[in-house]
Each structure stands twice: as C-alpha cells, then as structure tokens.
Design a protein around this motif. Sequence first.
Motif, short mmCIF file in Angstrom:
data_model
loop_
_atom_site.label_atom_id
_atom_site.label_comp_id
_atom_site.label_asym_id
_atom_site.label_seq_id
_atom_site.Cartn_x
_atom_site.Cartn_y
_atom_site.Cartn_z
N GLU A 1 56.74 67.96 41.42
CA GLU A 1 56.52 69.18 40.65
C GLU A 1 57.01 69.02 39.22
O GLU A 1 57.99 68.35 38.95
CB GLU A 1 57.25 70.37 41.31
CG GLU A 1 56.72 70.74 42.67
CD GLU A 1 57.42 71.95 43.25
OE1 GLU A 1 56.79 72.66 44.04
OE2 GLU A 1 58.60 72.19 42.90
N LYS B 1 53.39 72.92 43.17
CA LYS B 1 52.37 72.58 44.16
C LYS B 1 51.27 73.63 44.26
O LYS B 1 50.24 73.38 44.88
CB LYS B 1 53.03 72.38 45.52
CG LYS B 1 54.01 71.21 45.55
CD LYS B 1 54.69 71.09 46.89
CE LYS B 1 55.68 69.93 46.89
NZ LYS B 1 56.40 69.81 48.19
N ARG C 1 54.16 64.71 45.49
CA ARG C 1 53.94 66.03 46.06
C ARG C 1 53.72 65.95 47.57
O ARG C 1 53.05 65.07 48.06
CB ARG C 1 52.73 66.69 45.42
CG ARG C 1 52.96 67.19 44.00
CD ARG C 1 51.83 68.07 43.55
NE ARG C 1 52.02 68.56 42.19
CZ ARG C 1 51.26 69.47 41.62
NH1 ARG C 1 50.26 70.02 42.28
NH2 ARG C 1 51.49 69.86 40.39
#
Length: 253
Positions: free
Chosen positions: A128, A148, A253
């Motif tokens: 992130e 996200k 992620r």
Amino acid sequence: MLSNIAGSANLGACRSYGLALILLAGLWSANVAAQSQRDMNAVLSARVTEEFQRDVQRRISSGTRDGPTHYFTTDYAAKLTPEQKRQLEARNRDYEIMEKLRRDPVLARLANGYWDNYQARQSAGPGEFCAASHVNLDGVITLSGFDKSWEGGLLVFMGKSIPKPKAFTELAVTLTQSGEQPATIKVFNPPATQEMRDYGTLIFAVTSMKAALAGMEDKQDFAIASEGKEVFRMSWKDGIKARKALGECLRNR
C-alpha cells in the motif's frame, strides 16, 4: 504515462491544514471508466489523503533540509572596500558553488539527483502507498500508489515556480513528457506547506499504477505550463531502477 492521467476533475470545498501536501476532498469526476470513477470516489477522502500528505512531506523535507543553505563565502580580506568585495564575490561565485558541491555531500546529491523508494503512509500495509520520488535542484516528482481499495495513484510535481494559492484549488495545466504530445489536464493545486513553503504543488490522478509503471522510462523529461507560462521543468534518470523497486513494493499487496 500521460495517457494514464485522469483528464478532468471536480473538487468540493475543502480546507488545507499544516503540513498537508495532498488534501483531496469531495467527489472526483474524470473521463475514465465508471468503475474507476467509483473506486476513486470511495478511497480519496480528506482524512486518508491528509495523513498520506503528512508522511510524504515529512519524507521529502527530511532529505532536503540537511546541510548548509548559504553557499557563498563572505570571508574576504578586511582591507577590501565594499565595492571590491562585491566584485570579488561576483567573480568567484561559480567557483565557490562548485567547491561547495564538491565538499557538501547533501548539496552534491541534490545537484546529481536521486531516487527515494518508500511507502508514503507510515501505517501502510504490504503493497500500500508504494511511492518513488525523484529529487534534484529543480524540484520533486513523486509517483505513489494507494491502498488495496484502488488500483490508481497520484503523480505529484513540486517546484518553486508552481503557483502557491492560499486555498486548495483546481487548475488547468499543459503537461508535456518526452516522447508524447502535450495534453491539457485539470489538476489539483494545494497551498504551500510550512516545511516547504517555497515550493508549489500540482497533483495529477492516475487511473492505473500498472500503466503508470509501464510508462516510466530510464531518462524522462517533464514540462508543465499554466496560462501559457512554464511553471515546471525537470528531468529524471535511472527511472528503470526506481520502476523496478516500485513494482516490487506494489506486488506485496
């Protein structure tokens, strides 16, 4: 990268606080796909972007405030007249700058330009707010992802000639990148912050970080004009290395 920048935006009234670099409030309206628009509206809130703004500002300013800020010596012979001192300073100015560059590693680093890869929010989870900033004596260019919930990101330009409004505003500018045609785009123009009060900021929305990364070249030139006047010009080098590091962060992620 230029084709990935959102073409227009509508911004509601908002306030800018303290160290805010990026304060985006209200609903964005861009000529992008409807789903991308809903994603942007969902994640770009005043609270989230203000916190993001503080962390980016802290990172950039900590890398530029070290070292001396006055680069011309004034220790001349006592017998020189004021006029002679002025003439001597003018004659030696270029030499003194080069000497300072040689002796001052911080100034030399700025003159050469450098990349900083990091996560722009201190509270960011894996993958992130992955960001890459190129910093040199002309200013700062930052490409940053979000969390996200959104696949887009922000492209931020900081320079001394960029307008510094008293209130957060929207501005039409013409962006020219190497290898691409100029494009007129509406961007965000927040007030200057206390830590970097000599620098104005322009914020572009990018609809896809994946596409933005694909557009990063090893050497790239940027020029921005507003109302027919150039307000920013800067180049970067070693962009491939920064792109690779940014991509590795995003893949977490």
